[in-house]
Write a protein that holds these residues in place. Structure first.
Motif, PDB file in Angstrom:
ATOM      1  N   GLY A   1       0.697  -1.188   0.073  1.00 25.73           N
ATOM      2  CA  GLY A   1      -0.032  -0.053   0.054  1.00 25.73           C
ATOM      3  C   GLY A   1       0.863   1.174   0.119  1.00 25.73           C
ATOM      4  O   GLY A   1       2.200   1.129  -0.094  1.00 25.73           O
ATOM      5  N   ASP A   2       0.293   2.230  -0.051  1.00 22.28           N
ATOM      6  CA  ASP A   2       0.812   3.789   0.073  1.00 22.28           C
ATOM      7  C   ASP A   2       0.678   4.325   1.232  1.00 22.28           C
ATOM      8  O   ASP A   2      -0.461   4.763   1.324  1.00 22.28           O
ATOM      9  N   PHE A   3       1.512   4.409   1.963  1.00 25.82           N
ATOM     10  CA  PHE A   3       1.287   5.140   3.395  1.00 25.82           C
ATOM     11  C   PHE A   3       2.134   6.431   3.578  1.00 25.82           C
ATOM     12  O   PHE A   3       2.294   6.958   4.903  1.00 25.82           O
ATOM     13  N   ARG A   4       2.820   7.079   2.341  1.00 20.90           N
ATOM     14  CA  ARG A   4       3.210   8.199   2.400  1.00 20.90           C
ATOM     15  C   ARG A   4       2.347   9.228   2.894  1.00 20.90           C
ATOM     16  O   ARG A   4       1.115   9.206   2.190  1.00 20.90           O
ATOM     17  N   ASP A   5       2.918  10.282   3.670  1.00 14.28           N
ATOM     18  CA  ASP A   5       2.032  11.563   3.983  1.00 14.28           C
ATOM     19  C   ASP A   5       2.860  12.841   3.691  1.00 14.28           C
ATOM     20  O   ASP A   5       3.807  13.158   4.157  1.00 14.28           O
ATOM     21  N   PHE A   6       2.330  13.128   2.254  1.00 19.82           N
ATOM     22  CA  PHE A   6       3.204  14.108   1.523  1.00 19.82           C
ATOM     23  C   PHE A   6       3.001  15.709   2.505  1.00 19.82           C
ATOM     24  O   PHE A   6       3.854  16.630   2.364  1.00 19.82           O
ATOM     25  N   ALA A   7       1.845  15.795   3.123  1.00 22.53           N
ATOM     26  CA  ALA A   7       1.647  16.934   3.972  1.00 22.53           C
ATOM     27  C   ALA A   7       2.681  17.100   5.137  1.00 22.53           C
ATOM     28  O   ALA A   7       3.322  17.997   5.395  1.00 22.53           O
ATOM     29  N   ALA A   8       2.953  15.851   5.681  1.00 20.75           N
ATOM     30  CA  ALA A   8       3.865  15.607   6.881  1.00 20.75           C
ATOM     31  C   ALA A   8       5.310  16.112   6.371  1.00 20.75           C
ATOM     32  O   ALA A   8       6.178  16.578   6.915  1.00 20.75           O
ATOM     33  N   THR A   9       5.774  15.608   5.294  1.00 19.07           N
ATOM     34  CA  THR A   9       6.939  15.358   4.543  1.00 19.07           C
ATOM     35  C   THR A   9       7.088  17.030   4.333  1.00 19.07           C
ATOM     36  O   THR A   9       8.263  17.391   4.591  1.00 19.07           O
ATOM     37  N   ALA A  10       6.296  17.581   3.816  1.00 14.30           N
ATOM     38  CA  ALA A  10       6.428  19.112   3.311  1.00 14.30           C
ATOM     39  C   ALA A  10       6.508  20.111   4.751  1.00 14.30           C
ATOM     40  O   ALA A  10       7.407  20.964   4.849  1.00 14.30           O
ATOM     41  N   ALA A  11       5.683  19.525   5.734  1.00 15.51           N
ATOM     42  CA  ALA A  11       6.000  20.377   7.149  1.00 15.51           C
ATOM     43  C   ALA A  11       7.125  20.161   7.479  1.00 15.51           C
ATOM     44  O   ALA A  11       7.871  21.181   8.198  1.00 15.51           O
ATOM     45  N   TRP A  12       7.745  18.734   7.579  1.00 14.15           N
ATOM     46  CA  TRP A  12       9.302  18.583   7.949  1.00 14.15           C
ATOM     47  C   TRP A  12      10.156  19.493   7.171  1.00 14.15           C
ATOM     48  O   TRP A  12      10.953  19.984   7.776  1.00 14.15           O
ATOM     49  N   ALA A  13       9.953  19.613   5.879  1.00 15.64           N
ATOM     50  CA  ALA A  13      10.923  20.283   5.069  1.00 15.64           C
ATOM     51  C   ALA A  13      10.806  21.926   5.562  1.00 15.64           C
ATOM     52  O   ALA A  13      11.643  22.503   5.670  1.00 15.64           O
ATOM     53  N   ARG A  14       9.506  22.217   6.034  1.00 15.66           N
ATOM     54  CA  ARG A  14       9.347  23.807   6.404  1.00 15.66           C
ATOM     55  C   ARG A  14      10.200  23.863   7.599  1.00 15.66           C
ATOM     56  O   ARG A  14      10.787  25.103   8.170  1.00 15.66           O
ATOM     57  N   GLU A  15      10.226  23.095   8.480  1.00 16.00           N
ATOM     58  CA  GLU A  15      11.204  22.918   9.964  1.00 16.00           C
ATOM     59  C   GLU A  15      12.600  23.032   9.452  1.00 16.00           C
ATOM     60  O   GLU A  15      12.912  23.777   9.963  1.00 16.00           O
ATOM     61  N   ILE A  16      12.881  22.347   8.417  1.00 17.07           N
ATOM     62  CA  ILE A  16      14.378  22.443   7.911  1.00 17.07           C
ATOM     63  C   ILE A  16      14.726  23.888   7.581  1.00 17.07           C
ATOM     64  O   ILE A  16      15.653  24.533   7.743  1.00 17.07           O
ATOM     65  N   ALA A  17      13.537  24.489   6.610  1.00 15.12           N
ATOM     66  CA  ALA A  17      14.068  25.708   6.171  1.00 15.12           C
ATOM     67  C   ALA A  17      14.172  26.697   7.246  1.00 15.12           C
ATOM     68  O   ALA A  17      14.897  27.661   7.378  1.00 15.12           O
ATOM     69  N   ALA A  18      13.241  26.677   8.064  1.00 11.00           N
ATOM     70  CA  ALA A  18      13.445  27.404   9.503  1.00 11.00           C
ATOM     71  C   ALA A  18      14.581  27.572  10.147  1.00 11.00           C
ATOM     72  O   ALA A  18      15.075  28.448  10.397  1.00 11.00           O
ATOM     73  N   ASP A  19      14.992  26.062  10.405  1.00  7.94           N
ATOM     74  CA  ASP A  19      16.349  25.842  11.134  1.00  7.94           C
ATOM     75  C   ASP A  19      17.501  26.520   9.982  1.00  7.94           C
ATOM     76  O   ASP A  19      18.382  27.110  10.619  1.00  7.94           O
ATOM     77  N   LEU A  20      17.567  26.199   8.840  1.00  5.60           N
ATOM     78  CA  LEU A  20      18.513  26.879   7.870  1.00  5.60           C
ATOM     79  C   LEU A  20      18.734  28.240   7.948  1.00  5.60           C
ATOM     80  O   LEU A  20      19.728  28.898   7.908  1.00  5.60           O
ATOM     81  N   TYR A  21      17.489  28.955   8.120  1.00  3.11           N
ATOM     82  CA  TYR A  21      17.403  30.298   7.855  1.00  3.11           C
ATOM     83  C   TYR A  21      18.031  31.130   9.229  1.00  3.11           C
ATOM     84  O   TYR A  21      19.043  31.737   9.150  1.00  3.11           O
ATOM     85  N   ARG A  22      17.599  30.457  10.404  1.00  9.01           N
ATOM     86  CA  ARG A  22      18.533  30.615  11.513  1.00  9.01           C
ATOM     87  C   ARG A  22      19.957  30.119  11.638  1.00  9.01           C
ATOM     88  O   ARG A  22      20.807  30.987  12.005  1.00  9.01           O
TER      89      ARG A  22
END
Length: 172
Positions: free
Chosen positions: A143-164
């Motif tokens: 089956g397909d158990f990927r959560d692309f919204a959760a993946t994008a949210a994690w990437a936005r956390e990376i972006a915030a961390d990178l910015y800091r």
């Protein structure tokens, strides 16, 4: 200021590549320059300010290409911000709770001092390659158990961390 982020991945059937692509698109939207590449194709990491490395999990291990990438570029990875991700649980557990890290990922973390790790649900469909994969699908556990919204949210956390880490620090 341009910050260049490598998103390297190891994917057997393409589903981890799609997660990596989600990370790349999200970081692009957040203003970073990304380079999405299979881990086996990356010869040099020196030109990147940060790295995201991901792999599918098979039999409790990262794929060989991701493990080799981490070993081959260990010194360069230790000198820049790095985030790791795994894809693989063939159920909803990755969305419900923290999944314990596999031993190989813990070893990589110890060598490079990563900024964080996330585990995302995997995807295994009838067209998957390999005898074991087909057996799993045939047993009804695919089956397909990927959560692309959760993946994008994690990437936005990376972006915030990178910015800091990189933008604010460079301005000081």
């Amino acid at each position: 200021m341009t910050i260049k982020v490598l998103i390297a991945y190891a994917s057997k059937n393409g589903s981890t590549e799609e997660l990596a692509r989600t990370v790349a698109r999200t970081l692009d939207k957040e203003g970073f320059v990304t380079d999405l590449r299979p881990a086996a194709d990356v010869l040099d990491t020196e030109m990147y300010d940060a790295v995201v490395l991901g792999s599918a999990l098979y039999t409790g291990r990262w794929l060989k290409d991701a493990r080799r990438f981490a070993a081959r570029h260990r010194t360069a990875l230790a000198a820049r911000p790095v985030w790791l991700f795994s894809s693989g649980p063939l159920d909803a557990t990755a969305n419900e709770r923290d999944i314990p890290l596999v031993a190989g990922v813990r070893r990589i973390q110890a060598r490079i001092d990563d900024r964080g790790h996330a585990t995302f649900g995997g995807c295994l469909t009838a067209d998957a390659e390999g005898r074991m994969a087909r057996m799993i699908v045939d047993s009804g556990k695919g089956g397909d158990f990927r959560d692309f919204a959760a993946t994008a949210a994690w990437a936005r956390e990376i972006a915030a961390d990178l910015y800091r880490l990189l933008v604010v620090a460079r301005e000081d």
